[in-house]
Design an enzyme around this catalytic site. Structure first.
Site, PDB file in Angstrom:
ATOM      1  N   ILE A  51       4.804  -5.775 -44.853  1.00 58.07           N
ATOM      2  CA  ILE A  51       5.543  -7.316 -44.044  1.00 58.07           C
ATOM      3  C   ILE A  51       3.753  -7.401 -44.688  1.00 58.07           C
ATOM      4  O   ILE A  51       3.384  -7.215 -44.025  1.00 58.07           O
ATOM      5  CB  ILE A  51       6.078  -8.223 -42.988  1.00 58.07           C
ATOM      6  CG1 ILE A  51       6.167  -9.305 -42.372  1.00 58.07           C
ATOM      7  CG2 ILE A  51       5.032  -6.706 -42.457  1.00 58.07           C
ATOM      8  CD1 ILE A  51       6.120  -9.404 -41.210  1.00 58.07           C
ATOM      9  N   SER A  52       3.376  -8.711 -45.304  1.00 65.76           N
ATOM     10  CA  SER A  52       2.356  -8.918 -46.127  1.00 65.76           C
ATOM     11  C   SER A  52       1.198  -9.567 -44.443  1.00 65.76           C
ATOM     12  O   SER A  52       1.804 -10.129 -43.871  1.00 65.76           O
ATOM     13  CB  SER A  52       2.277 -10.298 -46.542  1.00 65.76           C
ATOM     14  OG  SER A  52       3.533  -9.707 -48.110  1.00 65.76           O
ATOM     15  N   GLN A  53       0.543  -9.033 -44.193  1.00 67.93           N
ATOM     16  CA  GLN A  53      -0.736  -9.876 -44.051  1.00 67.93           C
ATOM     17  C   GLN A  53      -1.392 -11.339 -43.300  1.00 67.93           C
ATOM     18  O   GLN A  53      -0.117 -12.302 -44.464  1.00 67.93           O
ATOM     19  CB  GLN A  53      -1.734  -9.838 -44.613  1.00 67.93           C
ATOM     20  CG  GLN A  53      -3.625 -10.439 -43.392  1.00 67.93           C
ATOM     21  CD  GLN A  53      -4.374 -10.030 -44.465  1.00 67.93           C
ATOM     22  OE1 GLN A  53      -4.365 -10.347 -45.568  1.00 67.93           O
ATOM     23  NE2 GLN A  53      -5.394  -9.949 -43.267  1.00 67.93           N
ATOM     24  N   PRO A  54      -0.958 -11.720 -41.925  1.00 71.52           N
ATOM     25  CA  PRO A  54      -0.370 -13.288 -42.016  1.00 71.52           C
ATOM     26  C   PRO A  54      -1.288 -13.961 -42.871  1.00 71.52           C
ATOM     27  O   PRO A  54      -0.668 -15.011 -43.592  1.00 71.52           O
ATOM     28  CB  PRO A  54      -0.450 -13.607 -40.092  1.00 71.52           C
ATOM     29  CG  PRO A  54      -0.352 -12.343 -39.434  1.00 71.52           C
ATOM     30  CD  PRO A  54      -0.856 -10.757 -40.860  1.00 71.52           C
TER      31      PRO A  54
END
Ligand code: SAM
Length: 216
Positions: A51-54
């Protein structure tokens, strides 16, 4: 997360900031990593994906210029978080994931958050896009490709925007394509690192043999 990681680093779209403030990240993060749900990093999810960095989600979402009712194609559903952010803004999202287990889990999560009416998740090779559908207002590719997948730019509506990490397996540039009357304008939007897009319009295999056992 929103103030320190997004606004402070230049994400200015109030629609994006409000959506990311409203949408919880816990449902998208594995049980053993709940304490890190809002931390400033990409996190592992099942099937060797992430899940990508915010900040990266905020940046890519802002580059799409999302508005309620816009039709967005996402390539690489992963946890479903990016699709859920777009749906929280009011976009209608088609998201394609090549790993069935991830697509199924994301679909359950998104339905539980009440966003199922705005998001359709499909299993397949998203590097080919969704030919035959009406053109999309935005396309976001959330896995790294060696070049813009050739099938995708033609699937953009006039004024449509495509955001994708393009480059080598270990390092890419985030690029924005904007479709205008004369063709596509391309903008470089900064360095990034994503897991590979595996498919016809991406890398041909998960991991080349020469990389096995390599110490990074
Ligand atoms: N957007 C996701 C999120 O919010 O959690 C993160 C996506 S993750 C960085 C990249 C995803 O792209 C992985 O789940 C991977 O399985 C998927 N993927 C890779 N190649 C693909 C392809 N050709 N078609 C569809 N999905 C693909």
């Amino acid at each position: 997360m929103v103030e320190q990681q997004l606004r402070a680093r230049g994400i200015a779209s109030e629609a994006v900031l409000a959506a990311m403030a409203r949408l919880p990240r816990e449902p998208f993060v594995p049980a053993e990593l709940q304490a890190s749900a809002y931390s400033d990093e990409a996190l592992p999810i099942p099937a060797g994906q992430s899940i990508s960095q915010p900040y990266m989600v905020g940046r890519m979402t802002e580059l799409l210029d999302p508005r309620p009712g816009k039709r967005i194609l996402e390539v690489g559903t992963g946890s479903g978080y990016q699709a859920a952010v777009l749906a929280t803004i009011g976009c209608r999202v088609t998201s394609i994931e090549r790993k069935t287990a991830l697509a199924e889990a994301a679909s359950v999560r998104i339905a539980a958050l009440g966003l199922g009416g705005l998001v359709r998740i499909e299993v397949g090779d998203g590097s080919l896009g969704r030919p035959g559908e009406p053109p999309f207002d935005g396309i976001v590719v959330t896995a790294a490709a060696p070049r813009v997948p050739p099938a995708l730019p033609d699937q953009l509506a006039d004024g449509g925007r495509l955001v994708a990490p393009i480059g080598r397996r270990d390092h890419q540039e985030l690029i924005l394509l904007v479709r205008g009357p004369q063709g596509w304008a391309r903008y470089d939007c900064g360095p990034c690192v994503f897991v590979p897009l595996v498919g016809e319009g991406g890398f041909r295999e998960e991991m080349p043999r020469r990389w096995l056992g390599r110490v990074l």
